[in-house]
Structure formats: structure tokens, C-alpha cells
Design a protein around this motif. Sequence first.
Motif, PDB file in Angstrom:
ATOM      1  N   ASN A  96       8.948   7.902   1.729  1.00 46.94           N
ATOM      2  CA  ASN A  96       9.679   8.552   0.576  1.00 46.94           C
ATOM      3  C   ASN A  96      10.992   8.965   0.992  1.00 46.94           C
ATOM      4  O   ASN A  96      11.989   8.794   0.096  1.00 46.94           O
ATOM      5  CB  ASN A  96       8.911   9.938   0.112  1.00 46.94           C
ATOM      6  CG  ASN A  96       7.619   9.343  -0.662  1.00 46.94           C
ATOM      7  OD1 ASN A  96       7.413   8.207  -1.180  1.00 46.94           O
ATOM      8  ND2 ASN A  96       6.852  10.281  -0.963  1.00 46.94           N
ATOM      9  N   LEU A 137      10.015   0.244  -2.041  1.00 45.62           N
ATOM     10  CA  LEU A 137       8.838   0.883  -1.708  1.00 45.62           C
ATOM     11  C   LEU A 137       7.773   0.890  -2.576  1.00 45.62           C
ATOM     12  O   LEU A 137       7.823   1.039  -3.951  1.00 45.62           O
ATOM     13  CB  LEU A 137       8.893   2.527  -1.585  1.00 45.62           C
ATOM     14  CG  LEU A 137       7.818   3.499  -1.296  1.00 45.62           C
ATOM     15  CD1 LEU A 137       7.112   3.186  -0.010  1.00 45.62           C
ATOM     16  CD2 LEU A 137       8.197   4.853  -1.325  1.00 45.62           C
ATOM     17  N   VAL A 138       6.481   0.359  -2.312  1.00 50.97           N
ATOM     18  CA  VAL A 138       5.421   0.319  -3.169  1.00 50.97           C
ATOM     19  C   VAL A 138       4.606   1.596  -2.857  1.00 50.97           C
ATOM     20  O   VAL A 138       3.905   1.960  -1.900  1.00 50.97           O
ATOM     21  CB  VAL A 138       4.598  -0.990  -3.248  1.00 50.97           C
ATOM     22  CG1 VAL A 138       3.210  -0.873  -3.662  1.00 50.97           C
ATOM     23  CG2 VAL A 138       5.267  -2.190  -3.242  1.00 50.97           C
ATOM     24  N   PRO A 139       4.453   2.553  -4.010  1.00 49.49           N
ATOM     25  CA  PRO A 139       3.805   3.763  -3.516  1.00 49.49           C
ATOM     26  C   PRO A 139       2.235   3.876  -3.338  1.00 49.49           C
ATOM     27  O   PRO A 139       1.700   2.866  -3.775  1.00 49.49           O
ATOM     28  CB  PRO A 139       4.508   4.787  -4.673  1.00 49.49           C
ATOM     29  CG  PRO A 139       4.476   3.871  -5.747  1.00 49.49           C
ATOM     30  CD  PRO A 139       5.019   2.564  -5.199  1.00 49.49           C
ATOM     31  N   ARG A 183      -1.192   4.929  -7.149  1.00 45.29           N
ATOM     32  CA  ARG A 183      -1.085   4.248  -8.467  1.00 45.29           C
ATOM     33  C   ARG A 183       0.531   3.908  -8.479  1.00 45.29           C
ATOM     34  O   ARG A 183       1.394   4.576  -8.963  1.00 45.29           O
ATOM     35  CB  ARG A 183      -1.269   5.066  -9.722  1.00 45.29           C
ATOM     36  CG  ARG A 183      -2.820   5.270 -10.023  1.00 45.29           C
ATOM     37  CD  ARG A 183      -3.125   6.670 -10.720  1.00 45.29           C
ATOM     38  NE  ARG A 183      -2.147   7.447  -9.860  1.00 45.29           N
ATOM     39  CZ  ARG A 183      -2.131   9.159 -10.070  1.00 45.29           C
ATOM     40  NH1 ARG A 183      -2.757   9.264 -11.266  1.00 45.29           N
ATOM     41  NH2 ARG A 183      -1.714   9.943  -9.304  1.00 45.29           N
ATOM     42  N   GLY A 184       0.686   2.625  -8.024  1.00 44.75           N
ATOM     43  CA  GLY A 184       2.310   2.203  -8.210  1.00 44.75           C
ATOM     44  C   GLY A 184       2.517   1.370  -9.434  1.00 44.75           C
ATOM     45  O   GLY A 184       3.341   0.497  -9.564  1.00 44.75           O
ATOM     46  N   VAL A 185       1.440   1.466 -10.420  1.00 47.36           N
ATOM     47  CA  VAL A 185       1.611   0.600 -11.485  1.00 47.36           C
ATOM     48  C   VAL A 185       1.822   1.391 -12.991  1.00 47.36           C
ATOM     49  O   VAL A 185       1.663   2.665 -12.916  1.00 47.36           O
ATOM     50  CB  VAL A 185       0.326  -0.275 -11.724  1.00 47.36           C
ATOM     51  CG1 VAL A 185       0.160  -1.291 -10.678  1.00 47.36           C
ATOM     52  CG2 VAL A 185      -0.802   0.619 -11.745  1.00 47.36           C
ATOM     53  N   PHE A 186       2.042   0.734 -13.933  1.00 52.25           N
ATOM     54  CA  PHE A 186       2.223   1.247 -15.238  1.00 52.25           C
ATOM     55  C   PHE A 186       0.755   0.971 -15.901  1.00 52.25           C
ATOM     56  O   PHE A 186       0.857  -0.160 -16.612  1.00 52.25           O
ATOM     57  CB  PHE A 186       3.544   1.008 -15.955  1.00 52.25           C
ATOM     58  CG  PHE A 186       4.678   1.202 -14.964  1.00 52.25           C
ATOM     59  CD1 PHE A 186       5.108   2.560 -14.678  1.00 52.25           C
ATOM     60  CD2 PHE A 186       5.114   0.197 -14.421  1.00 52.25           C
ATOM     61  CE1 PHE A 186       6.025   2.841 -13.921  1.00 52.25           C
ATOM     62  CE2 PHE A 186       6.671   0.533 -13.628  1.00 52.25           C
ATOM     63  CZ  PHE A 186       6.808   1.760 -13.338  1.00 52.25           C
ATOM     64  N   PRO A 187       0.085   1.877 -16.141  1.00 51.81           N
ATOM     65  CA  PRO A 187      -1.474   1.525 -16.574  1.00 51.81           C
ATOM     66  C   PRO A 187      -1.410   1.371 -18.105  1.00 51.81           C
ATOM     67  O   PRO A 187      -2.206   0.268 -18.558  1.00 51.81           O
ATOM     68  CB  PRO A 187      -2.254   2.841 -16.390  1.00 51.81           C
ATOM     69  CG  PRO A 187      -1.143   3.890 -16.424  1.00 51.81           C
ATOM     70  CD  PRO A 187      -0.107   2.963 -15.558  1.00 51.81           C
ATOM     71  N   MET A 188      -0.467   1.570 -18.826  1.00 52.35           N
ATOM     72  CA  MET A 188      -0.522   1.197 -20.339  1.00 52.35           C
ATOM     73  C   MET A 188       0.209   0.037 -20.665  1.00 52.35           C
ATOM     74  O   MET A 188       0.616  -0.370 -21.825  1.00 52.35           O
ATOM     75  CB  MET A 188      -0.163   2.416 -21.187  1.00 52.35           C
ATOM     76  CG  MET A 188      -0.906   3.501 -21.203  1.00 52.35           C
ATOM     77  SD  MET A 188      -2.559   3.121 -22.159  1.00 52.35           S
ATOM     78  CE  MET A 188      -1.794   3.492 -23.677  1.00 52.35           C
ATOM     79  N   MET A 189       0.767  -0.757 -19.592  1.00 51.56           N
ATOM     80  CA  MET A 189       1.520  -1.976 -19.808  1.00 51.56           C
ATOM     81  C   MET A 189       0.650  -3.123 -19.359  1.00 51.56           C
ATOM     82  O   MET A 189      -0.101  -2.822 -18.389  1.00 51.56           O
ATOM     83  CB  MET A 189       2.855  -1.840 -19.269  1.00 51.56           C
ATOM     84  CG  MET A 189       3.968  -1.011 -19.870  1.00 51.56           C
ATOM     85  SD  MET A 189       5.401  -1.066 -18.694  1.00 51.56           S
ATOM     86  CE  MET A 189       6.296   0.157 -19.548  1.00 51.56           C
ATOM     87  N   ALA A 196       0.964  -3.867  -8.168  1.00 46.48           N
ATOM     88  CA  ALA A 196       1.887  -2.948  -7.559  1.00 46.48           C
ATOM     89  C   ALA A 196       2.708  -3.645  -6.648  1.00 46.48           C
ATOM     90  O   ALA A 196       3.937  -3.803  -6.622  1.00 46.48           O
ATOM     91  CB  ALA A 196       1.233  -1.887  -6.926  1.00 46.48           C
ATOM     92  N   SER A 215       4.936  -6.126  -8.274  1.00 45.78           N
ATOM     93  CA  SER A 215       5.913  -5.457  -9.079  1.00 45.78           C
ATOM     94  C   SER A 215       7.152  -5.106  -8.076  1.00 45.78           C
ATOM     95  O   SER A 215       8.338  -5.088  -8.277  1.00 45.78           O
ATOM     96  CB  SER A 215       5.461  -4.514  -9.922  1.00 45.78           C
ATOM     97  OG  SER A 215       6.396  -3.584 -10.293  1.00 45.78           O
ATOM     98  N   GLY A 216       6.786  -4.634  -7.024  1.00 50.39           N
ATOM     99  CA  GLY A 216       7.786  -4.306  -5.807  1.00 50.39           C
ATOM    100  C   GLY A 216       8.485  -5.666  -5.494  1.00 50.39           C
ATOM    101  O   GLY A 216       9.558  -5.584  -5.289  1.00 50.39           O
TER     102      GLY A 216
END
Lengths: 235, 392, 293, 307
Positions: A45, A80-82, A85-91, A144, A147-148
Amino acid sequence: MLELQKLVIRYGDFLAVDGVDMTVKQGEIVGIIGPNGAGKTSLLNAAAGLVRPFSGSVRFGADLLEDATPDVRLAHGLVLVPEVRGVFPMMSVHENLLVGAYLCRSTQEVARRIERVHRLFPILKDRRAQMVGTMSGGQQQMVAIASGLMASPKLLMLDEPSIGLAPVIIKEIGRTLGRLRDEGLTILLSEQNAKLATAIADRIYVVQAGRIQMARTTESLLDDPKFVESFLSLS
Amino acid sequence: MLGRFLPKLSVLVCAMAAMAGPALAADQPLKVGWNSELSGVWTFFGNACLDGARLAETEVNAKGKKIDLIVQDNQSNPAQAAAVARSLDTQEKVDLLSGPTNADVSLAVYGYAEDAKLPVLMPVAAFPQLTKPGTKQVFRMEPDAVGWGYAAVKFIKTMKSDAKIGVMMSDFAVNRAILAGLKYQAERDGIAIVAEMLFPQSASDATVQTAQMKAKKPDFVILAGGGAFDATLTRQMLDVGFKPEQLYHPYGSTKQIMTWGERSIGSYFGTFFDHNLPNLTEQGKAFVENFRKVKNYPPGYTENYCYSTVYLLNELVDKGAKGRDGIRAALREVNTKEVTTGVPIRFDQNGARIEYMYLMQLKSLSKDDFKTEKVNYMEWSPEVLPVYDLVR
Amino acid sequence: MLEENLLVVFSVITSGLLVGTIFSVVAAGLSLIHGTILLPQAANGQVFLGAGLLFWLFGTEWEWPLWLAVPTTFLIIGFLAFACEATILKRFYPLEDRNISYLIITLGIAQILSGIYTGTFGRISDTFQVTAPVNGFAIIEPVPIAYTRLIAFVLAGSVLGGLVAFLRLHRIGRALRAVFQNREAARLRGIDTLKIYRFAFLLGTAITTAGGILFALAFALDLTVGWTISLITFSIMIVGGPGSVVGALVVGLVFGFTQAIVSVFADPTVATFAYLLAMLAMLFIRPSGLFAK
Amino acid sequence: MRILVIAMVIATPLVAIFGLRNDFLVFIAGIALIHMLWASGLNLLYGFTGLIPLTYAGIAGISAYMTVHLVMRLGLSFWLALPIGSAAAALVGLLLSLPAIRLRGFYFALSGMVIQSAFTIAFVYFPAYTNGDTGIASVPRPTGFDGGAIPSPYMECVLALFVIAAVAGIGLTMRSRFGRTLITIREDEDLARALGINVTLNRTAAFIISSFIAGLGGGLYAHYIGFASPRAFDVLISLNLWLMVAMGGRGTLVGPLLGALLLAPLPYLLVQYTWVKDVIYGVAIVLVTLFLPQGIYGFVLKRKART
């Protein structure tokens, strides 16, 4: 490429990272291994700009990243891929990828990157319209990472990519990371479960209680019975 | 540190409080405590009333100060109105109270005044209970709202003797009083109320209700929305196909009448002051002109009542009324005429005005003026209606 | 008799649609702000009222043409929103549990605004009726609908449609949704959350402003409308789910139709209690609302 | 020391009562004392449990209407009616503590706002008990031993006694095990649970006591000013009571008293231009939230601790 010097991170009175030096060179895969709460996430981080170090410096390439916000670091190629949950669940998957390329304003370039990601993860092409929140954990982790990658990183940092995933999926992620390295990407990954890291990393830092306990190449670590006993036999 | 600080603070607070009300004892002019809605939901009425009263005050005091209006804000809040009444009574030592325009606030003032034996002349407040039997201190310039309902029925009967009427009103105290009078008299005069719709105070749309009203086919509909809803209600009734001459508004301030819009020309309304009445007195005509100079629109019933209230007090002062007891006694004996309209002013034993009412039809409407045609004028005594039993 | 019944049925539909969409617009603005910033904008009713009042002042009282009155209204409200964001709201962004501070602060701002309105507009009139830009009405047999209300409905629909399209298709719109769904991941994708917060606040306020203007067109305003609108739109937002524009739209329409239908059979007051109860029930059962994550 | 400060704050209105011999100031002092009572009661909830109950004025209103109803319709003595009304308020408080079991922080405050709005609407639409928006006028003053209304300076002294009793009661409560438990819950709910504290039970108890005090204030208020109306117990009043606690200093005994003393008289001193009052209150809310989260007294304490 990435250089952490005498890094100290504090959360109020709690000392999370206590003077860590760490380097990642171009083209390497470097693993950070340590138990829960050792300070791995804090390190990543701090490198990504989510956390401000108490003291010490973060250097990326030639740049000293002192107060740079995450978007500036991202523009430099530090991604950084955290954890979890590195994603946007409602997309949808597609939208997640588009958000990954948020800083890129050229439509053609975005399309090219999407194509590349689709090559790496063919399943994401088939499921492009699916809502990410409805996917399995392994697929979400792929989204994730993909997306990174859409940010076109020079150094990809992954925080515990294997957490909570089935061994088969972990292996697949490992293979993908290998392919990325072959394409010339530098990778820094933190792992509680040392199996993935030892399988693909060139060098490994063992972190405990905010300090680096060991910094060695993977081969020499695997020869160390003490390491094998404490990190590999547990899981 | 705090130990030394707090006594100083308390002295400061008290000093500030003491400055808030200078207790100068001026004995010459009549001190009128004006308890008014200068903020809160009834701000507009409070200000309109004060506009009229201030105009009269200036005129009356042109040759030496005879009347002193001491204005305080009751925030349209009854509790605050009671406090303001107390402040005017004990702090300013006024000779009488006046000013409230709204039922809730007026009732609070009523409660305080009756206890404190302080006379009140209510300029614009139509709630009947303000002059219920046994009232000793309160006198009321405006006819009571139950009577408005009664007058509406009487008027409608002159146009169609077996008319069917509908009622659409916001649920306010004054409207409930109108409805009570309306129902009472309708039953006696053979007028059928085919639909009765009360809206909550927060209503903003009446599409469905206007359609339902249309389906009941009334000859006339009595409309009294609260605030903005009044304009919406009127427009939606016209939208759904009612003719303007079927709409009857029991009351309307100048601004309200203007917001009904040009399509409402032909609507009836009962108001108590019409600035283009031919039988306005000379002073009444001057009042309209002077008011228009200041505000760009003609005065309505609120402004008129408050203007007339100050002139009534002026007349009492001229006759030598002094102090609370003097004013109270003089008000009981009043037998005069409104300076603007020439309509008689007399109070019954409870302080209620001997009632009268104009009914008008809107003839034309522009941005800053409206014209009406006098249709009907009636007088009645509160005794024809059991007003105090109809509304609690 | 048949025609009369038809009239009532059609009026339920037109009323439900118009009231529903306008409240949806205002609730969508509120929901956008709360979803993105965690800012329950309790002063939104007063912003709504301020927009309507300014529009009335410029367009009707001062008789400016529409093309001047509408943008000026947006500019003034936008400037105030910007000033408020830069001086007050910004300070709380680093706090995790900022929504409670925001609720109190915006209630305070609502009190300030409502005081200012009574001190200014309250003196002018008690009803603020916008002069209709077009007169007359269309007849959709058997129901006559005034053109202004038709226009208001169409515009409200376009605002909602535009907003949904913006959130789905535009890069910034996606960023807004990303921040709402996963703040940390959004920052790591290079989204400057502070800028997005500011943008969301301004956009939400602009939508509230549009709602106020449309309401003024379709109905009329008085100074009590602000608090009523705040309560209704909070109910719609909570039930629909903070952050969900679709939720605001669906629940707003349900609200509009329920009000219309309830008022056919029962006292309109019942409808007032009904939406408060719906909001309470939702708070207990599922505080995140029907349509959120 | 602290008792001295409390005594002085409570004494300030009494100075107005006996020192200045001005009827209106005496009345304002009485109003300030009732608000002190309310603020102290609210502090028990907000200061010692961290929950913001925006229903507080509504609870007070229930007791006010109940007391007025018992006295005016059923002819009960005020001193009999007041505890009954307050008990009703406490009962409602018990019901209102239910949301606190499930909801935290913002959502609790929001649910409070909703319930408060429902109260206001109920006050308007159940005219059989409340006389609707018209309100109930001519509410008699509380009666003394001789059966007549207690005359003015003595009535305010009775109010002061109520405040002293409430503050003393809350002070003692805070030193008791119960008080320490509440503070533990406020500071760290999970820790409290881990220590085996029944969080719900303790919080409910705080709600009941606090609501009872709200009820006392409500009954006294209606009979003191002689009027009961829905607008005296609406959401803005709740918010302004919160402001008194927050501005004075929550979680202390002095703070709420100080806040009430500074803010409650404001509307009565600004009788000429009270819309300014809304602006002043609103600005105070914003400023306190921004710069004085601990309130004036909290700030003073902090300064003192530093020197």
C-alpha cells in the motif's frame, strides 16, 4: 526498478513496518512471504500510495515518489491489485476492464489493451457482459488482475492473489503470471501461502513483525529446511 | 479559570437580555404590541398585515405621535407567540395586543391575554373560538370562518336552489371551520355536498382528486388549498374541465388571486376587501393608491383589516380611551365604520364582529392588478349559527 | 359513468407518472451524492426549493427569458454548492464515519437556508407559481393534460435517462460507480476520489436543481415544500438503496403510483404515513436498500 | 470544583429571576431552565452512549400532550399528571431503543429523523388528543399547595429544582457501575460485549431514563408557557436540543447546561427578527461540527488539561 529504503509505517501507535529495505529489478518476479499481520499489505500500500509512510522513501525508476497519489504512481506504471476484492461487483467484466484503463483517454489504445487481456484470460472474453459480483472467487481474481493490467503497468504488484482460492485456480494464476513475466512485466507479489510465490518468484523476502527476516533467491530458500518447515509444510 | 469566567458570563447574558427591551415609559402614544408572523410558514400574511398597519401608523402619526406599534416576531409558532405576548405585556407594558393573522398563533395569544387580562384586537384571524362565550379580552375585526361557509351556501343558493357542491380543502384549522359552517347550512338549505376532500398540509398534487371530483358532477366546488397547493388545485380543476364560474374560493389575498392565473377569470371568491369597489370611501381609495405606490400591487383583505385596525384604535384614542381598562371599555362600546369601506364595526358581547361578507367574481387579471365585479353583499349576526359548537 | 371511471384511472396514471418521475429525479440526485461520498444531504429539500424559487424570481417575477433564467439558476446554485464543498464538506472526506457528521451539518445548512428564504422570499408571497412557458393542454382522451406538466414529465424523464446513460457509458460516470462500489480499488485504478467526490456533489446538486425547476413548472412552490421533499426523497433513496439511480427511479415511480392509488380509496394522509413506515421498515430489514450492492 | 461550576451555571437564570426583577427575563430564565433539563437528559443518550436521538422533542411532546390531556380534560392535578406523562414518554423511549439494537451511527440518526417526522404528523392528525395544528391554548400553570397556580418567581425556582435533581441524578448515575458501563459501551462496543456486558439492556435503560427526563421537560414546558402545539416538538427542535448538548460539550455534566443557557434564550431575545435565529442556529451547528467537536466545555477542559 522499485526501491524501498528504511521504510517505516505507523498506524497511530501501532508500528506496522519497521525499517524495511527492498528492491525489485526490471524483469523479476519478487515474492514477499510472511504470516498474517507481518506488514506485507502495508508495504504494498505504501508503494502504491494508499498509505503514507512515517519515514523512509519509495523510489520507482528514477523518480522519488514522496507524496504522489495513487493516480500519479499509476501513470508511472506502478499498479497494485489489492487483497481480496479488487473488483467492482455491480459492474460487468467489460466495465471493470474499462475502469482499469481509466487514465487512458485513447479509445484505440483501450481497445488494444482489452484485446491483450482477452488473449491472456480467454474466459473474460466469453463473460464480458456478466456482472462480476456473480462470478466465482477465482474468476473475480482474474478480473482484478486483468483490470490491473489494463493500466498497462511496468511493475504489477499483487497482494495475496491466491487467498481463498482452490489449488487448481492458484496454479492457473501462477501460469498466467509466468506468461506475463515472459512478456517482460516485472511482478511483486505478497503471499501468506508460500507455495505460489516459491513456484514462480526469482527472489523472496520473508517478512515478520514489520521487519525483513530473510532476503534470498528462491532456490537457496527452498534448500533451507527451517524455511520449508515454517512456511511450506503448514499449508 | 472557569470559576471566574462563568459569573462574568452570567452578568453578560443578563445585561444583553436587559438591553433587548428598553423599558422607557412613554405615556403619550397608545402602545400597541404587534405580535406578528414575520418568519415561519405564515410570514407572508404577517408581513402583509404589518404593511397595512405601518401605512396607517405613519398617517395617524403625521401630526404628532398618537400610536406606537411595537412589533415582535412570533415565528408563526404558537409557543413563541405566547412568549412574545408575555414580552409585550411585561417588558413593553403595552396597552393592548394586536397583529396575529393565523388561527394557531392567535389562539396562543388568546390564552395568554385572557389569563393576563390584557385586551387584544385581532385584525385578521377567523377562527371562531377566538371569541367563544366567556371571552373578556379579545375582539376580532374579521368575521369568523364558520360564517364564510354559511355565506358560501347562501350565495350558491341564489344561483341554483338545488345545487350540488363539492369541497376540496387543505387540512388547516381555518378551513375546517369553513367546512363546519358549510355543512351546517347546506343541510338546512337543501344543498347537497356530493364530495368532501381534505388534503394533508404537505399535499402538492391533486390530479386524481380533481378527476374524482369531476366524476361526481358538482355544480360548484369550494376550493381552499394551503400555500402553493391553492394555486395547483385551482389549475388542476381547470385542467380537468371545470369552468371558472364553478369554482368558489372562500378567501383570497391579492397574491393568491394572482397566482390562480388568467384561466380562473370568472371564478367566484369571498373576500372582505376589494380595492376597486365603487363604494370605497375617499380614504379607502387613498389607501389603495398609497399602498400600491409602495408595493406595486393593490392591498387585499389582510392589509385592509390591519390598516383599519390601527385607524379604529386611533378613533378610540381620539375619544379619550387610555390604558388597558379604557381601551377594553371603548372596544365594547364601538359603533363606527371601517375607514376604507364604510362597513359597520360593532362587536357582540364575546368580542365577535357583527358579521358581513362580500362575494365577488373575478373579471380580469394582470400581473399586478385584478378587477372584480361585486356580486353579493350580506350581513348576518353570529347568532344565526351555533359557531362555537360547530368547531372546537 | 364509464367515462368518469376511465377519467379516474387515467388520472392515476398521469399523476403517478409525473409525481413519480419528478421525485425520482430529486431522489436520484440525493442518492448519487450519498452513494458516492457517504453524504446524506439533508439540505437537499432546501436546495430543491431554492432552485424553484430562483427560477420563479428570474423567470416570472423579473420576466427574464427562459434561456437566461434557467442557466442563471443553475449557475448560482452550482456556485453555492461548490463553495460549500470547498469550505465545509471537503474537511470530512478522510473520516470513515463521516455520514453522521454530514447528516448533522446538512441539517444545519437546511436550517440556515430555510431561515434565509423566510427572510427574503417569505416577504414577497406565500405562493410561487411559475408562469407557464406554453399555455393550453393536450387531451389524451378522456384526460386533459396541461402542456407544462407534459413538458415537465418529458424533461424529468430525459434527466433520468441522461443520468443513467452517463453513469453507464461515460468514463467519468463509470468512475463514479466504481468509487461507490469499491473506494480503495477505484483509487488503485487511478481514480482521484477527491475529485470524483466534488464532481458527484456538484452533479447531484445540479440534478436536485433540475428537480426543483421541474416541480415549479408542474406544480407550485411555497416555503414549506423543502422539508416535505427532503423526507420523501430520503425515503425513496433509503428504500431504493443509496447510490442506485435505478432504485431511485423504480421506488420513485412506486411512490408516485401508491400515492395516486391510495388517494382514490383513502385519505391522502394515509399515504404520508405509508412512505415513512416503508422507510423505517427498510432501515430495519435492509439498510442498504432494495437495489444497492 | 465541578459542583461549583454546575451550581454557577444553574444559578445564572436564578440571578435573572431575583436580581433583575423583570418579568420577561424571569420567563426566559424559566425557558432556559427547561432546556437545561432537556439537554441534560439528551446528554445521557448522546454524550454517554454516542447515539444521536433526533426523536427527543417528539418524546417530550408525547408527555406534554398526555399531561395537558390529563390536567385539562380529566381534571388531574398537574403533579400527578406529570409523572404519568413522563412514564408514557419513558415507555415510548423504550420502544425507540429498539432501532438502536440494529442500527448504528448514521442509520440510527436517520431512523430517529423518520420517527420524529411521524410523531409530528401524528400530532397534527390526531386532533382528538392534540387539537391538531391549532394546538391547545390556555394550558394552566402548575398548581401549588394552596391549589392556585404557582406565581412567577417561585415557579422558576421549582424548575431550577428539577434541573438540580436531574443533574445530581445523572452525576450519581455516571459514577455508578451503570454509568461506567455506558461509557465502556460508547468507547468500544465490541470490547464491552467481550467483557460480558449486556449492551442492549444497558442502552435501553439509558433510553428509558433519558426519555423520562424528556417527558418531565415536556410536561413542564407545556404548562409553563401555557400552550402545546406540534411545532413546539418537531425535528428542528430535536436538532436544536442536540446542538445545545454538542455546543456545550457532550459527555460532561456542565456542557449541556452551558449550551442550553447560551442557546435557549436566543429566540426570545431576538423577538424582532427571529428568522435570524434559524441562521444563527444553523451556522452554530456547522461551526460546532467543524471546529468544536468536543463542545465549549470540552474545549475548556482540554485546555486546562494541557496547562
